[in-house]
Write a protein that holds these residues in place. Structure first.
Motif, PDB file in Angstrom:
ATOM      1  N   TYR A  52      -5.850 -52.372  24.361  1.00 33.51           N
ATOM      2  CA  TYR A  52      -7.233 -52.233  24.813  1.00 33.51           C
ATOM      3  C   TYR A  52      -7.720 -53.451  25.594  1.00 33.51           C
ATOM      4  CZ  TYR A  52     -12.299 -51.727  24.759  1.00 33.51           C
ATOM      5  OH  TYR A  52     -13.608 -51.658  25.133  1.00 33.51           O
ATOM      6  N   ARG A 110      -6.762 -37.334  22.243  1.00 30.19           N
ATOM      7  CA  ARG A 110      -6.728 -38.544  23.066  1.00 30.19           C
ATOM      8  C   ARG A 110      -8.129 -39.108  23.319  1.00 30.19           C
ATOM      9  NH1 ARG A 110      -2.082 -36.848  22.624  1.00 30.19           N
ATOM     10  NH2 ARG A 110      -0.305 -37.443  23.915  1.00 30.19           N
ATOM     11  N   SER A 121      -9.375 -42.619  13.128  1.00 32.70           N
ATOM     12  CA  SER A 121     -10.157 -43.636  13.815  1.00 32.70           C
ATOM     13  C   SER A 121     -11.495 -43.866  13.130  1.00 32.70           C
ATOM     14  CB  SER A 121     -10.362 -43.232  15.278  1.00 32.70           C
ATOM     15  OG  SER A 121     -10.885 -44.288  16.032  1.00 32.70           O
ATOM     16  N   ILE A 144      -5.596 -49.906  18.759  1.00 33.18           N
ATOM     17  CA  ILE A 144      -5.253 -49.684  20.168  1.00 33.18           C
ATOM     18  C   ILE A 144      -4.886 -51.037  20.763  1.00 33.18           C
ATOM     19  CG2 ILE A 144      -6.096 -48.740  22.369  1.00 33.18           C
ATOM     20  CD1 ILE A 144      -8.154 -47.171  20.509  1.00 33.18           C
ATOM     21  N   GLY A 154     -10.868 -42.888  20.922  1.00 33.03           N
ATOM     22  CA  GLY A 154      -9.641 -43.420  21.470  1.00 33.03           C
ATOM     23  C   GLY A 154      -8.502 -42.433  21.262  1.00 33.03           C
ATOM     24  N   PRO A 155      -7.289 -42.783  21.680  1.00 31.48           N
ATOM     25  CA  PRO A 155      -6.875 -44.079  22.210  1.00 31.48           C
ATOM     26  C   PRO A 155      -7.064 -44.254  23.727  1.00 31.48           C
ATOM     27  CG  PRO A 155      -4.958 -42.681  21.971  1.00 31.48           C
ATOM     28  CD  PRO A 155      -6.129 -41.883  21.466  1.00 31.48           C
ATOM     29  N   THR A 156      -7.551 -43.205  24.416  1.00 32.44           N
ATOM     30  CA  THR A 156      -7.783 -43.332  25.851  1.00 32.44           C
ATOM     31  C   THR A 156      -8.845 -44.394  26.127  1.00 32.44           C
ATOM     32  OG1 THR A 156      -7.156 -41.056  26.330  1.00 32.44           O
ATOM     33  CG2 THR A 156      -8.647 -42.120  27.889  1.00 32.44           C
ATOM     34  N   LEU A 211      -4.304 -40.078  18.643  1.00 36.13           N
ATOM     35  CA  LEU A 211      -5.024 -40.750  17.568  1.00 36.13           C
ATOM     36  C   LEU A 211      -6.078 -39.781  17.061  1.00 36.13           C
ATOM     37  CD1 LEU A 211      -5.660 -43.281  15.877  1.00 36.13           C
ATOM     38  CD2 LEU A 211      -7.192 -44.029  17.707  1.00 36.13           C
ATOM     39  N   ARG A 263     -12.175 -50.375  15.925  1.00 40.81           N
ATOM     40  CA  ARG A 263     -11.118 -49.481  16.393  1.00 40.81           C
ATOM     41  C   ARG A 263     -10.091 -50.175  17.282  1.00 40.81           C
ATOM     42  NH1 ARG A 263     -15.090 -44.213  17.455  1.00 40.81           N
ATOM     43  NH2 ARG A 263     -14.577 -43.183  15.469  1.00 40.81           N
ATOM     44  N   LYS A 264     -10.467 -51.285  17.883  1.00 44.07           N
ATOM     45  CA  LYS A 264      -9.547 -51.970  18.794  1.00 44.07           C
ATOM     46  C   LYS A 264      -8.208 -52.326  18.149  1.00 44.07           C
ATOM     47  CE  LYS A 264     -12.253 -55.202  20.546  1.00 44.07           C
ATOM     48  NZ  LYS A 264     -12.651 -56.341  21.407  1.00 44.07           N
ATOM     49  N   LEU A 309     -13.713 -47.492  25.052  1.00 45.44           N
ATOM     50  CA  LEU A 309     -12.909 -46.455  24.416  1.00 45.44           C
ATOM     51  C   LEU A 309     -13.533 -45.101  24.711  1.00 45.44           C
ATOM     52  CD1 LEU A 309     -12.028 -47.745  20.822  1.00 45.44           C
ATOM     53  CD2 LEU A 309     -10.492 -47.449  22.767  1.00 45.44           C
TER      54      LEU A 309
END
Length: 307
Positions: free
Chosen positions: A237, A94, A181, A234, A258-260, A176, A230-231, A254
């Motif tokens: 975001y 995460r 990523s 996600i 990510g995805p946290t 993820l 990377r957005k 991020l």
């Protein structure tokens, strides 16, 4: 003290890397923890009461044991097998440094039961060589805010513990993997883009150290190293960043790959921000966090500290 003294505990904090523009070089330790309870045994054995960890190998194929054995072999030591209870607050895959905390735990395990006598600097180099960058492992080892640089055979870090703000991690249910990523990142940067990207990271550090929270948040949003690429992986975001800012966050980024999404706020504002995010994004977990300034720790269960 040695393993014959009885059960001991290894505790390693979670971490978040990058903080936006500090790609592969800036990390911060968080108050979620990987805990190992270790006792001497006839064979290697790992077990856990956590559903998320139950499917991991229970013998010497467990990642933490593999790291310990790999570390010991570098110093021509054999390790006494142990039975290890593994528990963790850190969600897997995460972006909260679960693999980095496991690497540090494995190195601490080898250092203690193998009586290697490793310094923090030696532990950091070992961990960085495995992880490939010092941000997560440095934060989990030292605690606080860590800025690091790695060249083959050499790692330099600055560890800062007198910085204080609160954070809220918005954690989705979906994982993820870092390798996925990383796969969307460009292979190279132009000279001009490299200058611009590094200058943004430099200003971020200056803003954090001078407690210019508004400027720090601005630099997090200006990252061009990894977040723009990377957005798309996600989709929530941008909505999270906009909402968190409206509820008092000075910045969002991020967490690692990510995805946290990590939302940063001044002290005293974390609880309200977490509740607002929980209400607005009910399908995800909003967790209020603080900076852990201790880093990894090894101690006997009688509370006699050994590291």
């Amino acid at each position: 003290m040695t393993l014959t003294d009885g059960k001991f505990v290894i505790q390693v904090p979670a971490s978040s890397a990058n903080l936006g523009p500090g790609f592969d070089s800036i990390g911060i330790a968080l108050d979620l923890f990987l805990n190992l309870e270790v006792v001497k045994s006839e064979k290697w054995e790992c077990y856990s009461t956590s559903d998320e960890l139950k499917n991991l190998p229970s013998d010497e194929q467990h990642f933490i044991i593999q790291i310990a054995l790999q570390t010991a072999s570098k110093y021509n030591r054999e390790l006494q097998p142990c039975k290890i209870k593994v528990e963790s607050d850190i969600p897997l895959a995460r972006g909260l440094g679960s693999s980095a905390s496991a690497i540090i735990a494995g190195i601490e395990l080898a250092d203690y039961i193998g009586e290697l006598g490793l310094s923090k600097e030696e532990k950091l180099l070992l961990a960085t060589e495995i992880e490939g960058h010092p941000d997560n492992v440095g934060a989990s080892l030292y605690g606080g805010l860590v800025i690091g640089s790695y060249q083959p055979g050499e790692v330099d870090v600055v560890s800062i513990s007198d910085i204080s703000f609160e954070l809220v991690a918005l954690i989705p249910n979906e994982s993820l993997l870092t390798k996925d990523s990383r796969g969307v990142l460009p292979m190279d940067f132009s000279y001009q883009d490299s200058i611009r990207a590094s200058s943004i990271a430099n200003v971020l550090i200056g803003a954090l150290l001078s407690r210019n929270w508004e400027l720090a948040g601005k630099m997090m949003e200006k990252d061009i190293f990894h977040q723009p690429y990377r957005k798309p992986l996600i989709p929530f975001y941008d909505d999270v960043v906009k909402f968190a800012k409206s509820k008092g966050a000075f910045g969002s980024a991020l967490s690692g790959a990510g995805p946290t999404v990590l939302c940063f706020c001044e002290e005293g504002k974390g609880k309200a921000l977490a509740q607002s995010l929980k209400t607005a994004f009910p399908d995800m977990t909003a967790k209020q966090l603080s900076i852990d300034n201790t880093g990894s720790n090894v101690y006997q269960l009688n509370n006699c500290s050994v590291n």
